[in-house]
Scaffold this motif. Structure first.
Motif, PDB file in Angstrom:
ATOM      1  N   SER A  44      92.919   1.149   7.131  1.00 17.32           N
ATOM      2  CA  SER A  44      92.638   0.991   8.399  1.00 17.32           C
ATOM      3  C   SER A  44      93.769   1.773   9.157  1.00 17.32           C
ATOM      4  O   SER A  44      94.710   2.071   8.791  1.00 17.32           O
ATOM      5  CB  SER A  44      92.612  -0.243   8.580  1.00 17.32           C
ATOM      6  N   LYS A 139      86.003   0.106   6.113  1.00 14.99           N
ATOM      7  CA  LYS A 139      84.859  -0.436   6.849  1.00 14.99           C
ATOM      8  C   LYS A 139      84.150   0.572   7.773  1.00 14.99           C
ATOM      9  O   LYS A 139      83.470   0.418   8.624  1.00 14.99           O
ATOM     10  CB  LYS A 139      85.438  -1.597   7.741  1.00 14.99           C
ATOM     11  N   ALA A 249      98.250  -8.784   8.433  1.00 15.07           N
ATOM     12  CA  ALA A 249      96.748  -9.295   8.747  1.00 15.07           C
ATOM     13  C   ALA A 249      95.884  -8.212   8.444  1.00 15.07           C
ATOM     14  O   ALA A 249      96.015  -7.097   9.054  1.00 15.07           O
ATOM     15  CB  ALA A 249      96.662  -9.696  10.155  1.00 15.07           C
ATOM     16  N   GLN A 250      94.676  -8.639   7.839  1.00 19.01           N
ATOM     17  CA  GLN A 250      93.824  -7.495   7.599  1.00 19.01           C
ATOM     18  C   GLN A 250      92.548  -8.242   7.367  1.00 19.01           C
ATOM     19  O   GLN A 250      92.191  -9.419   6.692  1.00 19.01           O
ATOM     20  CB  GLN A 250      93.901  -6.842   6.373  1.00 19.01           C
ATOM     21  N   ASN A 251      91.377  -7.892   8.196  1.00 21.41           N
ATOM     22  CA  ASN A 251      90.108  -8.676   8.332  1.00 21.41           C
ATOM     23  C   ASN A 251      90.235 -10.229   8.228  1.00 21.41           C
ATOM     24  O   ASN A 251      89.307 -10.858   7.559  1.00 21.41           O
ATOM     25  CB  ASN A 251      89.411  -8.300   6.957  1.00 21.41           C
ATOM     26  N   GLY A 252      90.982 -10.731   8.927  1.00 24.67           N
ATOM     27  CA  GLY A 252      91.079 -12.110   9.121  1.00 24.67           C
ATOM     28  C   GLY A 252      91.816 -12.998   8.199  1.00 24.67           C
ATOM     29  O   GLY A 252      91.667 -13.886   8.148  1.00 24.67           O
ATOM     30  N   VAL A 253      92.509 -12.067   7.218  1.00 24.27           N
ATOM     31  CA  VAL A 253      93.085 -12.792   5.897  1.00 24.27           C
ATOM     32  C   VAL A 253      94.560 -12.167   6.075  1.00 24.27           C
ATOM     33  O   VAL A 253      95.060 -11.225   6.743  1.00 24.27           O
ATOM     34  CB  VAL A 253      92.480 -12.691   4.758  1.00 24.27           C
TER      35      VAL A 253
END
Length: 311
Positions: A44, A139, A249-253
């Protein structure tokens, strides 16, 4: 004196086993010398900037410890190999060898979380522009960092004492996995048979754990073959890495990771912009960012993904 001599002999056996295995590991998983090659890391924008701001590689905690499907797959490979070994030689040492291997397998599969064993992984690929990898790891809208493989992997020899990174190609072929594991174990037996059986019994559990954990990292289901993954892995059995663990933090986790400091610019050769990005704006922004970090954009090329053309 006698006790000291026994301890010295034990250490010698352990060292001999370790040296023999690491030599085989390097030969089997690296397979080719990395000179002139490029390895690609899909990520990302947040992670890209985080690594470039700090000149660190971010090695994420290995998912295989929490992924039952990966453990089940590897367990089946290991059980198949043990089954083949049980049908072979029946000397006292061979029987001990196989029994200790079975016990080590049980320890690895059933008590791995309690043992404190952890793995931190940096995943790369030889594939520069894979639609599947764009979506799996970035993504479709992230970036792809191309590293000079020789420079990147050469940095791993300068890690702090007690930290050892192993790296190599992931093996996806089931028959080849069984053959590799069998060869590692036969190599261990050839070393062990030249030593007293009690010393061998004392040394095998720890050594088998090293072999099993290493193969678990580099063996994956054939379904993932398109990834053509090259991994850098940092193993921690004693909790020594815990003070160095960070979180992002990554993709909500929340992802635990270890940062490897390069003490200088990352050895980048190329950056590819993901297929879902606004290409023109993304390229101009990346050029300005690289200049601000002291990178020579005449030497570090930037291109857009052509994966979008495959829709």
């Amino acid at each position: 004196m006698e006790r000291g001599g026994v301890m010295a002999a034990q250490l010698k056996l352990e060292d001999e086993l370790e040296r023999q295995f690491q030599n085989e590991l390097d030969k089997q998983f690296r397979k080719t010398y990395e000179s002139g090659q490029t390895l690609y890391h899909y990520t990302s924008l947040q992670s890209l900037m985080g690594m470039m701001e700090t000149n660190n590689l971010w090695m994420s905690k290995g998912n295989f410890l929490n992924d039952s499907s990966e453990l089940i797959y590897f367990a089946n490979v290991l059980k198949t190999v043990i089954g083949k070994m049980q049908r072979q030689k029946e000397t006292e040492l061979w029987k001990l060898f196989v029994d200790e291997l079975e016990a080590a397998m049980g320890h690895f599969l059933e008590q791995i979380e309690e043992s404190g064993f952890e793995v931190y992984i940096f995943s790369m690929s030889h594939t520069q522009d894979s639609l599947a990898l764009w979506y799996n790891y970035a993504k479709g809208e992230g970036y792809n960092l191309g590293f000079y493989a020789e420079d990147l992997l050469g940095k791993l020899t300068g890690l702090q004492e007690g930290r050892r990174a192993i790296h190599g190609f992931v093996e996806y072929d089931r028959k080849e996995q069984e053959l590799l594991l069998m060869n590692f174990l036969i190599g261990t037996f050839k070393v062990a048979k030249n030593h007293d059986i009690q010393k061998v019994k004392a040394a095998l559990p720890e050594h088998f754990f090293t072999i099993i954990s290493s193969c678990a990292i580099f063996f994956k289901d054939p379904a993932f073959k398109s990834e053509e993954e090259y991994r850098i892995a940092l193993m921690d059995k004693s909790g020594e890495l815990q003070p160095a663990v960070r979180f992002r933090a990554q993709n909500g986790v929340i992802i635990p990771y270890i940062a490897l400091d390069f003490n200088g610019q990352l050895p980048l050769s190329h950056i590819t912009i993901g297929p879902k990005n606004n290409i023109d704006i993304a390229k101009r922004g990346m050029e300005h960012y690289l200049k601000s970090k002291g990178y020579d954009i005449e030497q570090l090329t930037i291109s857009k993904s052509v994966a979008a053309l495959r829709y």
